[in-house]
Structures are given as structure tokens and as C-alpha cells.
Design a protein around this motif. Structure first.
Motif, mmCIF file in Angstrom:
data_model
loop_
_atom_site.group_PDB
_atom_site.id
_atom_site.type_symbol
_atom_site.label_atom_id
_atom_site.label_comp_id
_atom_site.label_asym_id
_atom_site.label_seq_id
_atom_site.Cartn_x
_atom_site.Cartn_y
_atom_site.Cartn_z
ATOM 1 N N HIS A 52 -0.976 5.253 0.437
ATOM 2 C CA HIS A 52 -1.499 6.061 1.552
ATOM 3 C C HIS A 52 -0.962 7.454 1.449
ATOM 4 O O HIS A 52 0.146 7.721 1.232
ATOM 5 N N ARG B 114 2.499 2.267 -2.930
ATOM 6 C CA ARG B 114 2.592 2.782 -4.299
ATOM 7 C C ARG B 114 1.391 2.347 -5.092
ATOM 8 O O ARG B 114 0.638 1.476 -4.673
ATOM 9 N N GLY B 115 1.184 2.973 -6.216
ATOM 10 C CA GLY B 115 0.075 2.615 -7.076
ATOM 11 C C GLY B 115 -1.245 3.253 -6.642
ATOM 12 O O GLY B 115 -1.272 4.298 -5.979
ATOM 13 N N ASN B 116 -2.338 2.630 -7.012
ATOM 14 C CA ASN B 116 -3.674 3.200 -6.738
ATOM 15 C C ASN B 116 -4.017 3.192 -5.257
ATOM 16 O O ASN B 116 -4.856 3.973 -4.815
ATOM 17 N N PHE B 117 -3.393 2.318 -4.476
ATOM 18 C CA PHE B 117 -3.774 2.184 -3.071
ATOM 19 C C PHE B 117 -2.768 2.827 -2.120
ATOM 20 O O PHE B 117 -2.753 2.496 -0.939
ATOM 21 N N TYR C 146 0.815 -1.215 0.000
ATOM 22 C CA TYR C 146 0.000 0.000 0.000
ATOM 23 C C TYR C 146 0.850 1.267 0.000
ATOM 24 O O TYR C 146 0.398 2.313 0.429
#
Length: 127
Positions: free
Chosen positions: A127, A122-125, A120
Motif C-alpha cells: 500500500h 511489501r511486494g507487488n501489493f 500487503y
């Protein structure tokens, strides 16, 4: 429940020792030690339950919401535990077949562990 093991294993160990004339020096001490370990585990659990008291999980009509702490966050759709499991499986397979396979499994498990820890970040998720 664990402490009651002493009432079974100690007499069985003594009877086993008598029946083998105490010449078989593996089974007799092993059975006695199982009895002593059962009283050790039972004693620890008794002292621990006495120190923390009753909690919501001890009640038959308790609800999950009655707990006073947060369980934590667990990713519901993560594939990384599968990668870790495959890596660990390859490591165990390598221990059985040939140790040259273990580093490959360790690398796969390490990649899975890093992926799980930073899932969580990196990417779309992220924080």
C-alpha cells in the motif's frame, strides 16, 4: 427461540430428579442449569435486539447494499490462513501426543499470523 428452552429443560430436570430420587447429583443440576442458560441467552438476545432495532439483514427482501457499514477487506488469494491452520493443527496434535510438539506448531502459527498481518506491506501489493 432460546428462551423457550426453559419450558423444556426445567420440567425435564425436575422429572429427572424425581425419577432418580435426587441421588444422582450431576444430571439434575446440569439439566436445570441448561434451562437457566437458555433463558439467559434468550434474555440477552431480546434486550440486544430491542436496543438496536431492525436492521437491513432482518428484511426478507434486503440487499447487501442496504447495509450502512463496510465489511472490511479480506484477501481473496491468501495462503496465510492455511499456514495458521496447519500450525494450530500441529499444536492440537502436540497436546494429544506430546507437549514437546506444541512449540513447533506455535512457531508455524506465529509465522502465518505475521505473514497474514503484513501481507500487503511489501511486494507487488504494498500500500
Amino acid at each position: 427461540m432460546f428462551s423457550s428452552g426453559i419450558f423444556f429443560f426445567i420440567p425435564v430436570g425436575i422429572v429427572y430428579g424425581i425419577l432418580t430420587d435426587f441421588k444422582e447429583l450431576v444430571g439434575f443440576p446440569a439439566i436445570l442449569l441448561v434451562g437457566l442458560m437458555s433463558i439467559m441467552i434468550g434474555g440477552y438476545l431480546f434486550l440486544h435486539s430491542r436496543s438496536i432495532g431492525r436492521i437491513a439483514a432482518d428484511s426478507d427482501d434486503g440487499e447487501i447494499a442496504d447495509e450502512a457499514y463496510e465489511y472490511g477487506f479480506y484477501s481473496p488469494w491468501s495462503w496465510w490462513p492455511l499456514v495458521i491452520g496447519v500450525g494450530a493443527g500441529i499444536c492440537f496434535f502436540g497436546m494429544a501426543v506430546g507437549f514437546w510438539i506444541v512449540p513447533f506448531g506455535a512457531v508455524i502459527a506465529l509465522v502465518g499470523l505475521v505473514g497474514l498481518v503484513f501481507e500487503y506491506d511489501r511486494g507487488n501489493f504494498a500500500h
